[in-house]
Scaffold this active site. Structure first.
Site, mmCIF file in Angstrom:
data_model
loop_
_atom_site.group_PDB
_atom_site.id
_atom_site.type_symbol
_atom_site.label_atom_id
_atom_site.label_comp_id
_atom_site.label_asym_id
_atom_site.label_seq_id
_atom_site.Cartn_x
_atom_site.Cartn_y
_atom_site.Cartn_z
ATOM 1 N N LYS A 26 0.832 -1.208 0.000
ATOM 2 C CA LYS A 26 0.000 0.000 0.000
ATOM 3 C C LYS A 26 0.864 1.255 0.000
ATOM 4 O O LYS A 26 0.497 2.274 -0.582
ATOM 5 C CB LYS A 26 -0.952 0.013 1.183
ATOM 6 C CG LYS A 26 -0.221 0.111 2.509
ATOM 7 C CD LYS A 26 -0.981 0.889 3.536
ATOM 8 C CE LYS A 26 -0.439 0.615 4.913
ATOM 9 N NZ LYS A 26 0.444 1.568 5.460
ATOM 10 N N ASP A 79 -6.568 0.280 4.545
ATOM 11 C CA ASP A 79 -5.275 0.968 4.649
ATOM 12 C C ASP A 79 -4.877 1.607 3.328
ATOM 13 O O ASP A 79 -4.315 2.704 3.304
ATOM 14 C CB ASP A 79 -4.177 -0.003 5.082
ATOM 15 C CG ASP A 79 -4.128 -0.221 6.577
ATOM 16 O OD1 ASP A 79 -4.780 0.539 7.313
ATOM 17 O OD2 ASP A 79 -3.424 -1.151 7.010
ATOM 18 N N THR A 83 -3.954 5.558 2.975
ATOM 19 C CA THR A 83 -2.560 5.881 2.679
ATOM 20 C C THR A 83 -2.407 6.561 1.326
ATOM 21 O O THR A 83 -1.523 7.399 1.149
ATOM 22 C CB THR A 83 -1.696 4.601 2.743
ATOM 23 O OG1 THR A 83 -1.918 3.974 4.002
ATOM 24 C CG2 THR A 83 -0.225 4.913 2.610
ATOM 25 N N SER A 89 -0.040 11.033 5.140
ATOM 26 C CA SER A 89 0.720 9.843 4.753
ATOM 27 C C SER A 89 2.091 10.258 4.234
ATOM 28 O O SER A 89 2.204 11.014 3.273
ATOM 29 C CB SER A 89 -0.044 9.079 3.658
ATOM 30 O OG SER A 89 0.812 8.184 2.992
ATOM 31 N N ARG A 90 3.138 9.755 4.857
ATOM 32 C CA ARG A 90 4.492 10.082 4.412
ATOM 33 C C ARG A 90 4.741 9.578 2.992
ATOM 34 O O ARG A 90 5.417 10.236 2.208
ATOM 35 C CB ARG A 90 5.523 9.473 5.374
ATOM 36 C CG ARG A 90 5.486 10.070 6.766
ATOM 37 C CD ARG A 90 6.520 9.441 7.681
ATOM 38 N NE ARG A 90 6.460 7.992 7.742
ATOM 39 C CZ ARG A 90 5.739 7.289 8.600
ATOM 40 N NH1 ARG A 90 5.011 7.922 9.497
ATOM 41 N NH2 ARG A 90 5.758 5.975 8.594
ATOM 42 N N ASN A 91 4.191 8.434 2.663
ATOM 43 C CA ASN A 91 4.381 7.859 1.323
ATOM 44 C C ASN A 91 3.670 8.693 0.270
ATOM 45 O O ASN A 91 4.248 9.022 -0.761
ATOM 46 C CB ASN A 91 3.894 6.412 1.316
ATOM 47 C CG ASN A 91 4.756 5.542 2.201
ATOM 48 O OD1 ASN A 91 5.841 5.158 1.821
ATOM 49 N ND2 ASN A 91 4.284 5.267 3.406
ATOM 50 N N GLU A 116 8.355 4.211 4.191
ATOM 51 C CA GLU A 116 8.475 2.769 4.054
ATOM 52 C C GLU A 116 8.379 2.282 2.613
ATOM 53 O O GLU A 116 8.987 1.285 2.239
ATOM 54 C CB GLU A 116 7.402 2.065 4.889
ATOM 55 C CG GLU A 116 7.466 2.373 6.368
ATOM 56 C CD GLU A 116 6.625 3.578 6.777
ATOM 57 O OE1 GLU A 116 6.300 4.428 5.905
ATOM 58 O OE2 GLU A 116 6.317 3.693 7.968
#
Length: 166
Positions: A26, A79, A83, A89-91, A116
Site C-alpha cells: 500500500k 489501509d 494511505t 501519509s508520508r508515502n 516505508e
C-alpha cells in the site's frame, strides 16, 4: 475484545502474510498516487490507479500464499484508501513532491522522514521479478526511485499498456 471501546473498534484476522504484503505494498501505491496528483492528474485517474493497485497487491499476495479476502478488508483496501489519499501519509506526501518536480532525485535527497514505500518498492520489485508476478505500478515506482526515470514518462507507459478486460 480487550482493546475495543465506544471510540475504537478492533477487528482480527489470521492472515499474517496477507497483512504484511498489504501493509508494504500500500505504501508503494501511495507513492504512485501522490506522484499522479503532483503531476496534475485528477481524482478519477487516481481512483483507477488505486483500484489497479489493489489488483496488483492481491495478485502478488496470492502468489505468496495470502488469502484474497485479506485484501478486501481493513488491512487491504482500508489501509490502501487512507494511505493513498491522506496528506498525513508520508508515502503519499513523498510521491506528491516527486510528481510536482517530475523527478525523484532531489526530493529523496531532501527527505528526512521514514518513507516505508521506498524500501518496499525495491523489495517487491525484486521479488515480483523472481516469482514472475506482473506488478506494473510497483515497477514504475521502482524505476522512478532507483533508476532516475521521469515520473511523467512512467505514468505514460502505464497509460499505454495493452488494454485488457478487468
Amino acid at each position: 475484545m480487550l482493546y475495543s471501546s465506544d471510540c475504537f473498534r478492533v477487528y482480527v484476522q489470521e492472515d499474517v502474510v496477507g497483512a504484511e504484503i498489504g501493509a508494504g505494498m500500500k505504501n508503494i501505491i501511495a507513492i504512485a498516487s501522490g506522484i499522479m496528483e503532483g503531476l496534475g492528474y485528477k481524482d478519477n485517474t487516481r481512483a483507477a490507479l488505486i483500484t489497479r493497485g489493489l489488483a496488483e497487491i492481491t495478485r502478488f499476495g496470492l502468489a505468496r500464499g495470502a488469502k484474497e479476502e485479506t485484501f478486501l478488508g481493513l488491512t487491504g483496501v482500508g489501509d490502501l484508501m487512507l494511505t493513498c489519499s491522506s496528506y498525513r501519509s508520508r508515502n503519499y506526501s513523498l510521491g506528491l513532491e516527486i510528481g510536482k518536480e517530475n523527478d525523484a532525485i532531489n526530493v529523496l535527497l531532501r527527505n528526512e522522514k521514514t518513507v516505508e514505500g521506498v524500501i518496499a518498492a525495491k523489495t517487491i520489485y525484486a521479488t515480483s521479478k523472481k516469482i514472475g508476478v506482473d506488478t506494473p505500478i510497483v515497477d514504475a515506482v521502482y524505476h522512478v526511485l532507483y533508476e532516475g526515470a521521469k515520473p511523467s514518462d512512467e505514468v505514460r507507459k502505464l497509460m499505454l499498456r495493452q488494454l485488457k478486460a478487468e
